[in-house]
Scaffold this motif. Sequence first.
Motif, short mmCIF file in Angstrom:
data_model
loop_
_atom_site.label_atom_id
_atom_site.label_comp_id
_atom_site.label_asym_id
_atom_site.label_seq_id
_atom_site.Cartn_x
_atom_site.Cartn_y
_atom_site.Cartn_z
N VAL A 1 40.62 35.74 28.14
CA VAL A 1 40.58 37.07 28.72
C VAL A 1 41.89 37.79 28.41
CG1 VAL A 1 40.40 38.38 30.86
CG2 VAL A 1 39.07 36.28 30.59
N GLN A 2 41.77 39.02 27.99
CA GLN A 2 42.95 39.86 27.76
C GLN A 2 43.01 40.91 28.86
OE1 GLN A 2 40.60 39.43 24.95
NE2 GLN A 2 41.77 37.53 24.79
N LEU A 3 44.21 41.17 29.34
CA LEU A 3 44.39 42.05 30.48
C LEU A 3 45.44 43.11 30.19
CD1 LEU A 3 44.53 39.17 33.07
CD2 LEU A 3 42.60 40.70 32.74
N CYS A 21 43.62 47.41 36.08
CA CYS A 21 43.80 46.37 35.07
C CYS A 21 42.48 46.25 34.30
CB CYS A 21 44.17 45.05 35.72
SG CYS A 21 44.38 43.70 34.53
N ALA A 22 42.53 46.63 33.04
CA ALA A 22 41.36 46.54 32.18
C ALA A 22 41.31 45.16 31.54
CB ALA A 22 41.44 47.61 31.10
N ALA A 23 40.16 44.54 31.66
CA ALA A 23 40.00 43.18 31.15
C ALA A 23 38.99 43.17 30.01
CB ALA A 23 39.53 42.26 32.27
N SER A 24 39.20 42.26 29.08
CA SER A 24 38.25 42.07 27.99
C SER A 24 38.16 40.60 27.66
CB SER A 24 38.69 42.87 26.76
OG SER A 24 39.97 42.45 26.31
N GLY A 25 37.05 40.21 27.09
CA GLY A 25 36.83 38.81 26.79
C GLY A 25 35.50 38.35 27.35
N HIS A 26 34.92 37.34 26.76
CA HIS A 26 33.56 36.96 27.12
C HIS A 26 33.45 36.30 28.48
CE1 HIS A 26 35.20 33.20 25.54
NE2 HIS A 26 34.26 32.57 26.18
N THR A 27 34.56 35.91 29.10
CA THR A 27 34.48 35.26 30.41
C THR A 27 34.91 36.18 31.55
OG1 THR A 27 36.73 34.38 30.17
CG2 THR A 27 34.90 32.98 29.43
N VAL A 28 35.13 37.46 31.26
CA VAL A 28 35.64 38.36 32.30
C VAL A 28 34.72 38.41 33.50
CG1 VAL A 28 36.06 40.79 32.85
CG2 VAL A 28 36.96 39.81 30.75
N SER A 29 33.43 38.54 33.26
CA SER A 29 32.49 38.73 34.37
C SER A 29 32.38 37.51 35.26
CB SER A 29 31.11 39.12 33.83
OG SER A 29 30.62 38.10 33.00
N VAL A 50 40.22 38.72 43.94
CA VAL A 50 38.82 39.04 44.20
C VAL A 50 37.96 38.11 43.35
CG1 VAL A 50 38.77 40.87 42.45
CG2 VAL A 50 37.12 40.91 44.33
N SER A 51 36.85 37.67 43.91
CA SER A 51 35.95 36.76 43.21
C SER A 51 35.24 37.45 42.07
CB SER A 51 34.93 36.19 44.18
OG SER A 51 34.12 37.24 44.70
N TRP A 52 34.56 36.68 41.24
CA TRP A 52 33.90 37.24 40.06
C TRP A 52 32.85 38.28 40.45
CZ3 TRP A 52 28.67 37.00 39.35
CH2 TRP A 52 27.98 36.10 40.17
N SER A 53 32.22 38.10 41.58
CA SER A 53 31.17 39.03 42.01
C SER A 53 31.73 40.23 42.76
CB SER A 53 30.17 38.31 42.90
OG SER A 53 30.79 37.94 44.13
N GLY A 54 32.97 40.10 43.22
CA GLY A 54 33.54 41.12 44.09
C GLY A 54 33.19 40.92 45.54
N TYR A 94 51.53 42.23 38.25
CA TYR A 94 50.79 41.60 37.17
C TYR A 94 49.35 41.34 37.60
CZ TYR A 94 55.45 40.47 35.36
OH TYR A 94 56.74 40.54 34.89
N CYS A 95 48.41 41.58 36.68
CA CYS A 95 47.05 41.15 36.94
C CYS A 95 46.81 39.84 36.20
CB CYS A 95 46.04 42.22 36.54
SG CYS A 95 46.17 42.78 34.84
N ALA A 96 45.89 39.06 36.73
CA ALA A 96 45.63 37.75 36.17
C ALA A 96 44.16 37.40 36.33
CB ALA A 96 46.50 36.70 36.85
N ALA A 97 43.67 36.53 35.46
CA ALA A 97 42.28 36.09 35.51
C ALA A 97 42.25 34.57 35.54
CB ALA A 97 41.51 36.59 34.30
N GLY A 98 41.33 34.04 36.34
CA GLY A 98 41.22 32.60 36.45
C GLY A 98 39.81 32.17 36.79
N ALA A 99 39.62 30.88 36.86
CA ALA A 99 38.27 30.33 37.03
C ALA A 99 37.73 30.51 38.44
CB ALA A 99 38.25 28.87 36.64
N TYR A 100 38.64 30.58 39.44
CA TYR A 100 38.16 30.68 40.81
C TYR A 100 39.18 31.40 41.67
CZ TYR A 100 41.10 26.49 41.24
OH TYR A 100 42.13 25.59 41.20
N LEU A 101 38.73 31.82 42.83
CA LEU A 101 39.55 32.59 43.76
C LEU A 101 40.62 31.69 44.37
CD1 LEU A 101 39.59 35.45 45.05
CD2 LEU A 101 38.22 34.50 46.91
N ASP A 102 41.87 32.10 44.21
CA ASP A 102 42.96 31.27 44.69
C ASP A 102 44.21 32.13 44.82
OD1 ASP A 102 44.88 28.43 43.60
OD2 ASP A 102 44.03 28.83 45.56
#
Length: 121
Positions: A1-3, A21-29, A50-54, A94-102
């Motif tokens: 994911v790119q942010l 924060c604009a995100a791109s990449g196949h795992t963003v959603s 925030v979780s993947w679903s919001g 900073y914005c960040a992306a990860g596998a789960y809410l933490d």
Amino acid sequence: VQLQASGGGLVQAGDSLTLSCAASGHTVSSSALAWFRQAPGKEREFVAAVSWSGGSSYYAHFIQDRFTISRDNGRNTVYLQMNNLKPDDTAVYYCAAGAYLDNTAPTYDSWGQGTLVTVSS
């Protein structure tokens, strides 16, 4: 994911500001998205996530209901609405992306470049 974070600036105490924060990449959603911040001379600290679903969100205790995190999966963007800003909120955000809410930085494996928020008294 790119942010790519944006929206920082110089504001006065009590003002509001919204970071994006604009995100791109196949795992963003399917990624949890978070905001961290780092003030001068201090360690990076968790702000909100925030979780993947919001549907779920998580805030640092110091936020005290002043900030709201949200995401628009149609736009692949996460927002941080900040109200009643204080000088202590001055930091690079900073914005960040990860596998789960933490609330811990190691959970997040993709990071944006940061946007500076300066709050004057």
